[in-house]
Design an enzyme around this catalytic site. Sequence first.
Site, PDB file in Angstrom:
ATOM      1  N   SER A 177       0.853  -1.192   0.000  1.00 48.39           N
ATOM      2  CA  SER A 177       0.000   0.000   0.000  1.00 48.39           C
ATOM      3  C   SER A 177       0.895   1.251   0.000  1.00 48.39           C
ATOM      4  CB  SER A 177      -0.955  -0.042   1.189  1.00 48.39           C
ATOM      5  OG  SER A 177      -2.020   0.859   1.014  1.00 48.39           O
TER       6      SER A 177
ATOM      7  N   ASP B 102      -9.593  -3.767  -5.494  1.00 43.01           N
ATOM      8  CA  ASP B 102      -8.966  -3.010  -4.412  1.00 43.01           C
ATOM      9  C   ASP B 102      -9.671  -1.674  -4.204  1.00 43.01           C
ATOM     10  OD1 ASP B 102      -7.199  -1.656  -2.664  1.00 43.01           O
ATOM     11  OD2 ASP B 102      -5.512  -2.819  -3.421  1.00 43.01           O
TER      12      ASP B 102
ATOM     13  N   HIS C  81      -7.969  -5.073  -1.443  1.00 47.43           N
ATOM     14  CA  HIS C  81      -6.755  -4.574  -0.814  1.00 47.43           C
ATOM     15  C   HIS C  81      -6.138  -5.565   0.170  1.00 47.43           C
ATOM     16  CE1 HIS C  81      -4.125  -1.157  -0.227  1.00 47.43           C
ATOM     17  NE2 HIS C  81      -4.245  -1.243   1.085  1.00 47.43           N
TER      18      HIS C  81
END
Length: 708
Positions: A560, A645, A680
């Site tokens: 991330s 995501d 995610h």
Amino acid sequence: MKKIYLGLLVMSASTFQSQKFPDLKAPVAEKQEHIREIHGDKVNDPYYWMIDYFKKGKDSTKVVEYLKAENTYWEGMMKDTEPFREKLFQEMKARIKEKDESVPVFKNGYYYYTRTEAGKQYFKYCRKKGSITAPEEILLDIDKLAEGHPYYAASGFSISPDNAKMIYGVDDVSRRQYKLFLKDLSTGKTIDLGIKNTTGSAVWANDNKTIFYTSKNPETLLTEKIFRHTLGTDASKDVMVYEEKDKTNYIGVGKSKNQKFIMISSQATTSSETRYLDASDPNGAFKVFQPRIKDVLYDVTPLDDKFLITTNKDALNFKVVETPLTQTGIENWKDFIPHRKEVLMEGISEFKNYLVFSERQNGLSQLVIYDRKTGKKEFLKFDEATYTVYPSGNPEYNTDNFRFGYTSMITPGSQYEQDLKTGKRTLLKQQEVLGGYNKENYTTERLFATAKDGTKIPISIVYRKGFKKDGKNPLLLYAYGSYGSSMDATFNSNRLSLLDRGFAYAIAHIRGGQEMGRQWYEDGKMMKKKNTFTDFIDSGEYLVKEKYTSPKHLYAQGGSAGGLLMGAVANMSPSLWNGVISQVPFVDVVNTMLDTSIPLTTNEYDEWGNPNNKEAYFYMKSYSPYENIEKKNYPNLLVTTGLHDSQVQYFEPAKWVAKLRDMKTDKNVLLLKTDMAYGHGGASGRFDYLKDIALVYAFMFKLEGINK
């Protein structure tokens, strides 16, 4: 050279040559001219078209075909590791106690806990009335609910004050958009409330029929509104009790621990605001606790006789102030725990007779017990050089027992209960690692690298005893470095598969986190963001200098915002790493921050800056990984993403990989893996995610020539 320790195979990486990858043709992404022009700067983005699936969904077959081609490529390149990956998966899974149960937590007359069964991916949410020996009541069987779903996440289990009903949220897409369900715990009947696009939880008023929930914008995924719903009514008639107009703020709704207040919080990176309502008057009007002030954060803790506020008002590292229940404005705030330059105040666990403060000093977390009657303070003490301690499972206000979690890089997660009156400490449970784990076989250290500006960067490291500091062994260096999130030293049984094959594992506590106090965060964001990247590079160079490893055996990993870090250091210091693992990476900073239709963009302005501002635009352009790819050699790269995501859209890593393929001058491996069904956080089951870890480990092992 091979050494056997307690039946585990430990290999010195220096004895192996890297295994060859097959000579397969990598996908070549199509280029289409797309001009971005702002602040007099004109940039062609030839892979902009990859946003098409995000904009059009299933109608965009070209994007999906490209992602599938990349998946076919990585599968072919890693084909020979399939048996090894299966072995790693089974090895990591075998350490997990499949039939297990959490420590029961007492709240409002019931003990609540979760339990897992052998072979099952999910869990059962249960309770017992009055005693842990009472009959079990299964409130939700997530294993059963998840049947037929590639992804299933249930969250926000919220029990009504009369213990008769439960609200919970379900996301079966992996987009973090939850639908709310109501279960009648006396009849077992469950109904869909018709409420969707929520954060997955709801808060009960004291009347047992009114709930409050947070609503997301379905396009941007921003939390924008708080609604009130009365059970038995149509959700379309729910009353909006708050709407956040500032698109840089996150909002949420909760209930005070003493059950007296419903509280709405609105917070950006640098300012916040709280509203509160008597929980027994759900149809009343929320009151503003203190209107938001620029650069002032505050968090409210209601007690029976006063409010405590944790704030950075005139206190960089935060302090605690108090104010009467009837006078909440800032002019009434008085110091309760004054600001201390060397201590970061992180939060309060409140009880009727005691308070427990979560603090951070010298980069380590700490807990301080405060007796409300006598004012006496007690610091909880621990022996290890680097560790993590935190409050855990304390929903009850009227108790003198405090629970906390403790872990280190060699100590499995442990849950303790401390009698706040007597000081007696009881170990309730320690994570059981199957297969005979012995912490005495491993060593953990706390090191300090010196950054180029002289700042000392803490590093937590763990390795198996017998590890030689001769520069010939592999080391995986991890970091995050954003949002003030501190990456503390914790135990992970999966990591043993690395350590037992000769790897060391290290965490660089770089600026952008908050390990060393609030200034640590301030010095790693906005126009100081590059400190995050150079701190990580300096940490890697220190580990090489001290011969923990060498560039031939040094690996970097982040996800991330940590994936942004990976992209930046691959550009800035490509020769330092043999391999880089960049997971769901935020690598197209400028384009994303310019597009407010992309989820969460406006919330991020206080972290990265707003590129509509000329100075911010050129600064972020100077480090954005996608913008700074050059014709040069890059390390071996494994990049992962998820088609659904919600935090970092799939097209960022896809564009980045396509551009790297076009520009890089080396023959090193570049792989892109897209989970076509996940988002995610990857897979939702408690075992499936291990397959992703096995791939990451196999990637590094292949580069090291380790195949057992």
